[in-house]
Enzyme design. Sequence first.
Site: not given
Ligand code: BV8
Ligand code: ZN
Length: 243
Positions: A69, A100, A102-103, A118, A129, A212, A214, A230
């Site tokens: 990535r 959200q 990371v790029d 994120h 460290c 978006n 959709e 977008a």
């Molecule tokens: C936390 C970094 C706890 C790494 C990422 C059950 C239900 C609800 C929540 C949870 C659950 N089980 C667990 C959870 C919590 C969990 C969560 O939300 N899970 C979800 C998936 C169910 N969340 C966490 O774990 C978070 N931490 O809750 O910790 C805690 C609390 C207190 C104390 C300690 C701990 C951490 C979440 C962060 C995870 N890291 N990424 C990496 O990048 O590898 S998340 C990942 O998804 C990315 O960061 C990304 O940013 C994020 C969201 O995705 P989107 O950006 O929305 O991207 P996606 O592909 O989904 O959608 C793209 C959209 O763009 C679409 O709608 C599409 O239609 C549109 N699109 C496409 N092209 C275009 C467009 N729009 C316009 N123009 C275009 N051209």
């Molecule tokens: Zn170190």
Amino acid sequence: MSDFTRASALLAQAGHIAVMTGAGVSAESGIPTFRGPGGLWRGRDPMTLAAPEAFAADPGLVWEFYNWRRALVARAVPNPAHIALVELARRVPRLTLITQNVDRLHQRAGSRDVLELHGNLAEVRCLGCGATEDRSGESLPPLPQCGTCGTLVRPAVVWFGESLPGDVWLAAESAVRTADLVLVVGTSAVVYPAAGLIATARRAGAAVIEVNLEPTPASGSVAIGLYGKAGEILPRLVTGASS
Ligand code: BV8
Ligand code: ZN
């Protein structure tokens, strides 16, 4: 009055706009999204790659994913959506950009003070460290080590199950609470707590505009939904905002 015209008018009269972006804002830069067609999580369980347990079990596999990535991002350039948000910041009294992603394409487009909920792919954090190093522009080895103590480092991103950086989260919450307009661009609104910012904004009385391809789970609570790319919608929306 068309939704587009209404949205442009809201931008033009806003005092403080909070923008929240997701992977869709970088899609036209060639960065795969997570959940759409061709998405990173298609055929992969994110918990096997973007979670601390996955890294502990097989750091080589996780670094292979993140190095792939990082190389993609290094070759990518900001697209008109990123650039339109830089221009919007010039035209409104106050704009807070929350991402959200990371790029770091927002920063490369010229956006400043970006709130990275994120983390980011540019930096790595030492498991020994704790030092954080900016290694952007470098292609990293399969198991990169800390420049200070030589211990294995991890990507400086927030994995599933990890909490978001506290200061960044508080700043983002405060921004959506005080903004009169929230622009949500390119997010599927399924990852929490980031997606919760939309409801927080609504409760605080902000108008929310969604851009978006959709509708998303957030669409029911937005004032205006503009559906399309977008990179095409934002530039038109921003230039219209000058009137
Ligand atoms: C936390 C970094 C706890 C790494 C990422 C059950 C239900 C609800 C929540 C949870 C659950 N089980 C667990 C959870 C919590 C969990 C969560 O939300 N899970 C979800 C998936 C169910 N969340 C966490 O774990 C978070 N931490 O809750 O910790 C805690 C609390 C207190 C104390 C300690 C701990 C951490 C979440 C962060 C995870 N890291 N990424 C990496 O990048 O590898 S998340 C990942 O998804 C990315 O960061 C990304 O940013 C994020 C969201 O995705 P989107 O950006 O929305 O991207 P996606 O592909 O989904 O959608 C793209 C959209 O763009 C679409 O709608 C599409 O239609 C549109 N699109 C496409 N092209 C275009 C467009 N729009 C316009 N123009 C275009 N051209
Ligand atoms: Zn170190």
